[in-house]
Design an enzyme around this catalytic site. Structure first.
Site, mmCIF file in Angstrom:
data_model
loop_
_atom_site.group_PDB
_atom_site.id
_atom_site.type_symbol
_atom_site.label_atom_id
_atom_site.label_comp_id
_atom_site.label_asym_id
_atom_site.label_seq_id
_atom_site.Cartn_x
_atom_site.Cartn_y
_atom_site.Cartn_z
ATOM 1 N N GLY A 48 19.203 -44.051 103.131
ATOM 2 C CA GLY A 48 18.867 -43.208 104.275
ATOM 3 C C GLY A 48 18.521 -41.790 103.879
ATOM 4 C CG HIS A 54 13.525 -43.187 101.016
ATOM 5 N ND1 HIS A 54 14.019 -41.930 101.278
ATOM 6 C CD2 HIS A 54 14.423 -43.777 100.199
ATOM 7 C CE1 HIS A 54 15.169 -41.769 100.649
ATOM 8 N NE2 HIS A 54 15.444 -42.866 99.979
ATOM 9 N N GLY A 164 11.950 -47.697 93.576
ATOM 10 C CA GLY A 164 11.236 -46.565 92.998
ATOM 11 C C GLY A 164 11.506 -46.440 91.502
ATOM 12 C CE LYS A 166 14.657 -38.668 91.685
ATOM 13 N NZ LYS A 166 15.894 -39.161 92.173
ATOM 14 N NE ARG A 204 23.551 -37.711 95.070
ATOM 15 C CZ ARG A 204 23.582 -39.028 94.796
ATOM 16 N NH1 ARG A 204 22.523 -39.630 94.314
ATOM 17 N NH2 ARG A 204 24.685 -39.725 95.011
HETATM 18 P P1 AMP Z 1 17.999 -44.024 97.678
HETATM 19 O O1 AMP Z 1 17.961 -43.896 99.159
HETATM 20 O O2 AMP Z 1 18.052 -42.720 96.961
HETATM 21 O O3 AMP Z 1 19.037 -45.028 97.212
HETATM 22 O O4 AMP Z 1 16.593 -44.649 97.242
HETATM 23 C C1 AMP Z 1 16.125 -45.845 97.797
HETATM 24 C C2 AMP Z 1 14.901 -46.305 97.041
HETATM 25 O O5 AMP Z 1 13.889 -45.306 97.113
HETATM 26 C C3 AMP Z 1 15.174 -46.539 95.538
HETATM 27 O O6 AMP Z 1 14.449 -47.670 95.106
HETATM 28 C C4 AMP Z 1 14.650 -45.273 94.921
HETATM 29 O O7 AMP Z 1 14.244 -45.433 93.573
HETATM 30 C C5 AMP Z 1 13.462 -44.990 95.806
HETATM 31 N N1 AMP Z 1 13.098 -43.571 95.711
HETATM 32 C C6 AMP Z 1 13.896 -42.498 95.914
HETATM 33 N N2 AMP Z 1 13.229 -41.350 95.682
HETATM 34 C C7 AMP Z 1 11.978 -41.715 95.300
HETATM 35 C C8 AMP Z 1 10.806 -40.981 94.907
HETATM 36 N N3 AMP Z 1 10.792 -39.655 94.848
HETATM 37 N N4 AMP Z 1 9.699 -41.688 94.582
HETATM 38 C C9 AMP Z 1 9.710 -43.048 94.619
HETATM 39 N N5 AMP Z 1 10.775 -43.779 94.978
HETATM 40 C C10 AMP Z 1 11.891 -43.130 95.316
#
Ligand code: AMP
Length: 298
Positions: A48, A54, A164, A166, A204
């Site tokens: 989220g 995302h 991602g 990332k 973050r």
């Molecule tokens: P998170 O909500 O941080 O757990 O991320 C959820 C998904 O979004 C994960 O697969 C991350 O790698 C991807 N994600 C987060 N930030 C980025 C970004 N800047 N570029 C591409 N994918 C991202």
């Protein structure tokens, strides 16, 4: 608004669901919905506080699948004691508005009590890959990640799941789990989405003070410097790491936690001449905020 043409639909996947996405809050409800919606389905797991990174995953899923499900779950099992689980940013109302606008079919929003009821005791361990880098810095983190992703896959039964680049190590851990456990899902890696100044988007990033935010693009600049050396023919692993260290050291607000140049698949640290695809990754602290970034060298 004029009705979208068929051509638009073929670009963006299925038309947006009238009335917005269905919201499912338990594994049983998610599984029931999936039984009622068979066929190919793309899945985007998130914690989220959505940003364009995302949403790029969501767009890709919509373009490649007739149905898209997004999950939002801040997974307590992947946070260590003293980490930011309680203060992790949350904004469900805004997230749901963005997902409605993005045209997703269902949002899976399970509660922690549904995911980990009293007596819960089953975890997935991907062994060697998780000992390094983020796994070394955050013991137990990837056990929590692998466990929740398997649980989410079991609830959603996706054809394809979008992750991602990332979170480079997370992507490799999930791929390994999918191969090792013969999970019938295709893992689709997606490019890193960045702010105009190069900072990789992350939920973050809101923790950064204005001064820290101003300094944060140094992380990407350090990777760019190593990429330029690589493009010019530099292949010595330690020299490439040293280039990253040098750029970060010049920024007083930034503290390098680690820089790694590792085998792209096993994440074993490389020494000497780099002869195979490699992952250059780093974590930089700005105060107590850890920023991750990486670059694939091939
Ligand atoms: P998170 O909500 O941080 O757990 O991320 C959820 C998904 O979004 C994960 O697969 C991350 O790698 C991807 N994600 C987060 N930030 C980025 C970004 N800047 N570029 C591409 N994918 C991202």
């Amino acid at each position: 608004m004029p009705p979208a043409s068929d051509a638009d639909f073929s670009l963006a996947g299925a038309p947006p669901r009238p009335g917005g996405p269905v919201i499912l809050t338990s594994p049983a409800a998610m599984q029931r919905w999936r039984r009622d919606h068979p066929g190919e389905l793309g899945f985007v797991p998130t914690m989220g506080y959505l940003h364009d990174g995302h949403l790029a995953l969501v767009r890709r899923s919509r373009a490649e699948n007739p149905l898209t499900v997004v999950s939002i779950f801040v997974n307590p099992a992947q946070f260590g004691p003293g980490e930011d689980f309680e203060r992790y940013p949350r904004d469900e109302v805004r997230d749901l508005a963005l997902l409605r606008e993005a045209g997703v079919d269902a949002v899976y929003l399970p509660s922690a009590a549904e995911m980990y009821p009293p007596g819960y005791q089953t975890y997935v361990t991907v062994e060697h890959l998780t000992q390094r880098l983020e796994g070394a810095a955050r013991p137990g983190h990837f056990r929590g990640v692998a466990t929740v992703v398997l649980k989410l896959f079991n609830a959603v039964s996706p054809t394809r799941a979008y992750f991602g680049r990332k979170d480079a190590q997370q992507l490799r851990v999930i791929r390994r789990m999918v191969r090792d456990l013969d999970l019938p899902v295709e893992v689709v890696p997606c490019e890193i989405v960045r702010e105009p100044d190069g900072l990789a988007m992350s939920s973050r990033n809101v923790y950064l003070s204005p001064e820290q935010r101003g300094a944060a693009p140094v992380v990407k600049r350090s990777l760019d410097a190593a990429a330029a050396a690589w493009a010019a023919g530099e292949r010595d692993a330690e020299t490439l790491r040293r280039i990253v260290r040098g750029v970060i050291a010049a920024e007083p607000l930034a503290a390098l936690e680690y820089v790694s140049l590792a085998d792209d698949e096993t994440l074993e640290e490389l020494e000497g001449r780099v002869e195979r695809p490699a992952l250059l990754s780093l974590v930089v602290r700005f105060g107590s905020t850890r920023l991750l970034d990486n670059l694939e060298l091939a």
